[in-house]
Design a protein around this motif. Structure first.
Motif, PDB file in Angstrom:
ATOM      1  N   ASN A  86       0.813  -1.216   0.000  1.00  0.00           N
ATOM      2  CA  ASN A  86       0.000   0.000   0.000  1.00  0.00           C
ATOM      3  C   ASN A  86       0.850   1.271   0.000  1.00  0.00           C
ATOM      4  N   GLY A  87       2.157   1.112  -0.133  1.00  0.00           N
ATOM      5  CA  GLY A  87       3.049   2.260  -0.172  1.00  0.00           C
ATOM      6  C   GLY A  87       3.479   2.774   1.188  1.00  0.00           C
ATOM      7  N   LYS A  88       3.068   2.082   2.274  1.00  0.00           N
ATOM      8  CA  LYS A  88       3.497   2.496   3.611  1.00  0.00           C
ATOM      9  C   LYS A  88       4.966   2.135   3.801  1.00  0.00           C
ATOM     10  N   LYS A  89       5.731   3.079   4.343  1.00  0.00           N
ATOM     11  CA  LYS A  89       7.150   2.831   4.611  1.00  0.00           C
ATOM     12  C   LYS A  89       7.260   1.792   5.722  1.00  0.00           C
ATOM     13  N   LEU A  90       8.062   0.780   5.479  1.00  0.00           N
ATOM     14  CA  LEU A  90       8.245  -0.281   6.471  1.00  0.00           C
ATOM     15  C   LEU A  90       9.287   0.140   7.508  1.00  0.00           C
ATOM     16  N   PRO A  91       9.009  -0.130   8.777  1.00  0.00           N
ATOM     17  CA  PRO A  91       9.998   0.180   9.820  1.00  0.00           C
ATOM     18  C   PRO A  91      11.092  -0.885   9.861  1.00  0.00           C
ATOM     19  N   THR A  92      12.185  -0.561  10.514  1.00  0.00           N
ATOM     20  CA  THR A  92      13.239  -1.549  10.766  1.00  0.00           C
ATOM     21  C   THR A  92      12.680  -2.608  11.720  1.00  0.00           C
ATOM     22  N   PRO A  93      13.351  -3.736  11.896  1.00  0.00           N
ATOM     23  CA  PRO A  93      12.889  -4.719  12.883  1.00  0.00           C
ATOM     24  C   PRO A  93      12.733  -4.107  14.284  1.00  0.00           C
ATOM     25  N   TYR A  94      13.644  -3.226  14.674  1.00  0.00           N
ATOM     26  CA  TYR A  94      13.517  -2.541  15.963  1.00  0.00           C
ATOM     27  C   TYR A  94      12.311  -1.608  15.960  1.00  0.00           C
ATOM     28  N   GLY A  95      12.141  -0.837  14.901  1.00  0.00           N
ATOM     29  CA  GLY A  95      11.003   0.071  14.798  1.00  0.00           C
ATOM     30  C   GLY A  95       9.673  -0.659  14.831  1.00  0.00           C
ATOM     31  N   LEU A  96       9.623  -1.843  14.220  1.00  0.00           N
ATOM     32  CA  LEU A  96       8.408  -2.644  14.230  1.00  0.00           C
ATOM     33  C   LEU A  96       8.095  -3.113  15.650  1.00  0.00           C
ATOM     34  N   PHE A  97       9.122  -3.517  16.398  1.00  0.00           N
ATOM     35  CA  PHE A  97       8.912  -3.927  17.786  1.00  0.00           C
ATOM     36  C   PHE A  97       8.387  -2.751  18.611  1.00  0.00           C
ATOM     37  N   VAL A  98       8.913  -1.559  18.372  1.00  0.00           N
ATOM     38  CA  VAL A  98       8.449  -0.365  19.084  1.00  0.00           C
ATOM     39  C   VAL A  98       6.969  -0.103  18.762  1.00  0.00           C
ATOM     40  N   GLU A  99       6.579  -0.267  17.496  1.00  0.00           N
ATOM     41  CA  GLU A  99       5.162  -0.102  17.137  1.00  0.00           C
ATOM     42  C   GLU A  99       4.300  -1.104  17.887  1.00  0.00           C
ATOM     43  N   TRP A 100       4.774  -2.351  17.964  1.00  0.00           N
ATOM     44  CA  TRP A 100       4.036  -3.366  18.713  1.00  0.00           C
ATOM     45  C   TRP A 100       3.929  -2.965  20.188  1.00  0.00           C
ATOM     46  N   ALA A 101       5.020  -2.507  20.766  1.00  0.00           N
ATOM     47  CA  ALA A 101       5.027  -2.111  22.182  1.00  0.00           C
ATOM     48  C   ALA A 101       4.059  -0.963  22.434  1.00  0.00           C
ATOM     49  N   GLU A 102       4.053   0.025  21.548  1.00  0.00           N
ATOM     50  CA  GLU A 102       3.142   1.158  21.706  1.00  0.00           C
ATOM     51  C   GLU A 102       1.680   0.707  21.717  1.00  0.00           C
ATOM     52  N   ALA A 103       1.363  -0.334  20.946  1.00  0.00           N
ATOM     53  CA  ALA A 103      -0.005  -0.834  20.865  1.00  0.00           C
ATOM     54  C   ALA A 103      -0.335  -1.840  21.962  1.00  0.00           C
ATOM     55  N   SER A 104       0.668  -2.421  22.598  1.00  0.00           N
ATOM     56  CA  SER A 104       0.433  -3.551  23.496  1.00  0.00           C
ATOM     57  C   SER A 104       0.716  -3.298  24.971  1.00  0.00           C
ATOM     58  N   LEU A 105       1.659  -2.419  25.294  1.00  0.00           N
ATOM     59  CA  LEU A 105       2.056  -2.227  26.694  1.00  0.00           C
ATOM     60  C   LEU A 105       1.192  -1.163  27.351  1.00  0.00           C
ATOM     61  N   THR A 106       0.929  -1.337  28.637  1.00  0.00           N
ATOM     62  CA  THR A 106       0.040  -0.425  29.347  1.00  0.00           C
ATOM     63  C   THR A 106       0.749   0.477  30.349  1.00  0.00           C
ATOM     64  N   GLY A 107       1.880   0.048  30.851  1.00  0.00           N
ATOM     65  CA  GLY A 107       2.613   0.840  31.836  1.00  0.00           C
ATOM     66  C   GLY A 107       3.739   1.627  31.196  1.00  0.00           C
ATOM     67  N   ASP A 108       4.560   2.236  32.023  1.00  0.00           N
ATOM     68  CA  ASP A 108       5.720   2.976  31.535  1.00  0.00           C
ATOM     69  C   ASP A 108       6.735   2.003  30.945  1.00  0.00           C
ATOM     70  N   TRP A 109       7.384   2.422  29.858  1.00  0.00           N
ATOM     71  CA  TRP A 109       8.390   1.601  29.205  1.00  0.00           C
ATOM     72  C   TRP A 109       9.318   2.497  28.405  1.00  0.00           C
ATOM     73  N   SER A 110      10.431   1.922  27.997  1.00  0.00           N
ATOM     74  CA  SER A 110      11.387   2.642  27.173  1.00  0.00           C
ATOM     75  C   SER A 110      12.152   1.638  26.332  1.00  0.00           C
ATOM     76  N   SER A 111      12.777   2.125  25.274  1.00  0.00           N
ATOM     77  CA  SER A 111      13.608   1.250  24.457  1.00  0.00           C
ATOM     78  C   SER A 111      14.750   2.056  23.862  1.00  0.00           C
ATOM     79  N   THR A 112      15.777   1.321  23.462  1.00  0.00           N
ATOM     80  CA  THR A 112      16.934   1.943  22.824  1.00  0.00           C
ATOM     81  C   THR A 112      17.567   0.926  21.886  1.00  0.00           C
ATOM     82  N   SER A 113      18.121   1.413  20.804  1.00  0.00           N
ATOM     83  CA  SER A 113      18.835   0.520  19.896  1.00  0.00           C
ATOM     84  C   SER A 113      20.215   0.222  20.481  1.00  0.00           C
ATOM     85  N   ILE A 114      20.754  -0.896  20.082  1.00  0.00           N
ATOM     86  CA  ILE A 114      22.082  -1.307  20.535  1.00  0.00           C
ATOM     87  C   ILE A 114      22.996  -1.340  19.320  1.00  0.00           C
ATOM     88  N   ARG A 115      24.144  -0.742  19.458  1.00  0.00           N
ATOM     89  CA  ARG A 115      25.104  -0.673  18.356  1.00  0.00           C
ATOM     90  C   ARG A 115      25.354  -2.058  17.759  1.00  0.00           C
TER      91      ARG A 115
END
Length: 122
Positions: A36-65
């Motif tokens: 549909n022309g939507k830009k695909l996120p990286t594997p990390y970005g996709l996990f962040v999208e899942w977390a935003e939709a699934s987690l209810t409490g405070d959370w954070s994430s960071t990429s690892i070199r």
């Protein structure tokens, strides 16, 4: 709950559980957009999208070199959601992230399934 900045989160949530995953830092050139022309996120970005939709409490994430990421959750219920959804590899690990770190079983080969669940058309 919205994602919090990593440094602020780890400074205030001492009892958080952290999950790590080893995934590619980017996508192959042929996988930049879905049908549909939507830009695909990286594997990390996709996990962040899942977390935003699934987690209810405070959370954070960071990429690892070098590929991979860490996601840290405050609530035990959110930790259970991560573990139930992706599974884990082993028990708590000794890492520089935290003494309560578990490797989650999310890998590059899980990308397509998770992307479809989040509404991407591959």
């Amino acid at each position: 709950m919205p994602k919090k900045s990593w440094n602020k989160f780890v400074g205030t949530c001492q009892s958080a559980i952290t999950f790590t995953a080893k995934v590619s830092a980017g996508l192959p050139k042929q996988l930049q957009f879905d049908k549909n022309g939507k830009k695909l996120p990286t594997p990390y970005g996709l996990f962040v999208e899942w977390a935003e939709a699934s987690l209810t409490g405070d959370w954070s994430s960071t990429s690892i070199r070098g590929g991979g990421f860490a996601v840290s959750v405050e609530l035990q219920t959110d930790a259970q959601i991560v573990m139930t959804t992706f599974g884990t590899i082993g028990a708590f690990q000794k890492t520089t992230v935290s003494n309560r770190t578990i490797q989650v079983n999310y890998k590059d080969s899980d990308y397509a399934g998770l992307a479809k669940k989040l509404g991407y058309q591959l």
